[in-house]
Write an enzyme that holds these catalytic residues in place. Sequence first.
Site, mmCIF file in Angstrom:
data_model
loop_
_atom_site.group_PDB
_atom_site.id
_atom_site.type_symbol
_atom_site.label_atom_id
_atom_site.label_comp_id
_atom_site.label_asym_id
_atom_site.label_seq_id
_atom_site.Cartn_x
_atom_site.Cartn_y
_atom_site.Cartn_z
ATOM 1 N N HIS A 84 0.829 -1.210 0.000
ATOM 2 C CA HIS A 84 0.000 0.000 0.000
ATOM 3 C C HIS A 84 0.867 1.265 0.000
ATOM 4 C CE1 HIS A 84 -3.031 -3.011 0.709
ATOM 5 N NE2 HIS A 84 -2.359 -3.420 1.789
ATOM 6 N N GLU A 121 -1.774 0.091 8.033
ATOM 7 C CA GLU A 121 -0.939 -0.963 7.451
ATOM 8 C C GLU A 121 0.175 -0.365 6.609
ATOM 9 O OE1 GLU A 121 -1.273 -4.830 4.442
ATOM 10 O OE2 GLU A 121 -3.053 -3.612 4.883
ATOM 11 N N HIS A 176 3.057 -7.146 4.284
ATOM 12 C CA HIS A 176 1.689 -6.742 4.577
ATOM 13 C C HIS A 176 1.321 -7.104 6.010
ATOM 14 C CE1 HIS A 176 0.081 -5.732 0.492
ATOM 15 N NE2 HIS A 176 1.136 -6.448 0.127
ATOM 16 N N GLU A 254 1.937 -11.857 5.359
ATOM 17 C CA GLU A 254 0.954 -11.161 6.195
ATOM 18 C C GLU A 254 1.422 -11.350 7.636
ATOM 19 O OE1 GLU A 254 -1.498 -9.329 5.262
ATOM 20 O OE2 GLU A 254 -2.094 -9.935 3.235
#
Length: 290
Positions: A84, A121, A176, A254
């Site tokens: 992101h 995040e 992430h 993740e």
Amino acid sequence: MISRAVTATAFVLCGVSIAACGGAPMDAASSATAPLKNTRVPHSPAVAAESGVADIAEAADRDEDPREAAKPLDGKVVVIDPGHNGGNFKKPQVINRKVNVLTQWKACDTTGTSTDDGYSEAAFTWDVSRRLAKLLRDRGATVKLTRNGNDGVGPCITRRAEIGNKAGADAAISVHADGSSPANRGFHVIMPKKIGGPVDPVVGASKKLGIAVRDAFRKGTGLPYSTYIGKNGLDYRSDLGGLNLSTVPKIFVECGNMRNAAEAAKFRRPAFRQKIAEALAEGLHTYLTS
């Protein structure tokens, strides 16, 4: 080819004049009185020169061991993709644009998730990625990041894959954190599937990379395997553009669930983010040197 006699003579001259053989020059005041340090002449200058020992002896004259300059990840290229971006929410018309990831069309990027108290995040992945980059560079790797800050927009998932491909990365990792139900916890590593596309030749290597990172992450952070996705901390997907379009070994990690209060509290702490980066570095190191 230089004759042995000439090479041997050059070697002896190195013992007499350090500056003449690449050493740091002495100033006028010290050159007359400063003793030569660790000056050693091999038993056979000709054999020493032929075998490369002359270079080692020259380094010894400078109090250096040429072997100390080598680092374990010298020559390796790693691309780190911090998930992101901090400015994504400002440009929905950009990040919502659809791009082709071969198995479907998806948004160029997303805003990502956050903890309940607003720690994003994007900020988390940027901080962990910067720490990871430093650790890998300290080990000799060439490191490229897919973005250079946390106040921009994108890049699109297609571009993120392209950066790794153009770099010819030995390994690429997308960092992430998940945003699942609060009761869910744990980390997982996502690896590509064969899709009849560019990722197919590196699916096997990506799996090897994923397992190495999974093992190091579990050991280094103490976080459990995901309780809600995958099996034993591993998951395989064919809908992620960053994987589908990669021609180099690549995985997603993740790091945990930002909506889980306990894991969110850990992610908030710089010391724990450093622990995550160290664990990821260990996993990459294992893969790159195996």
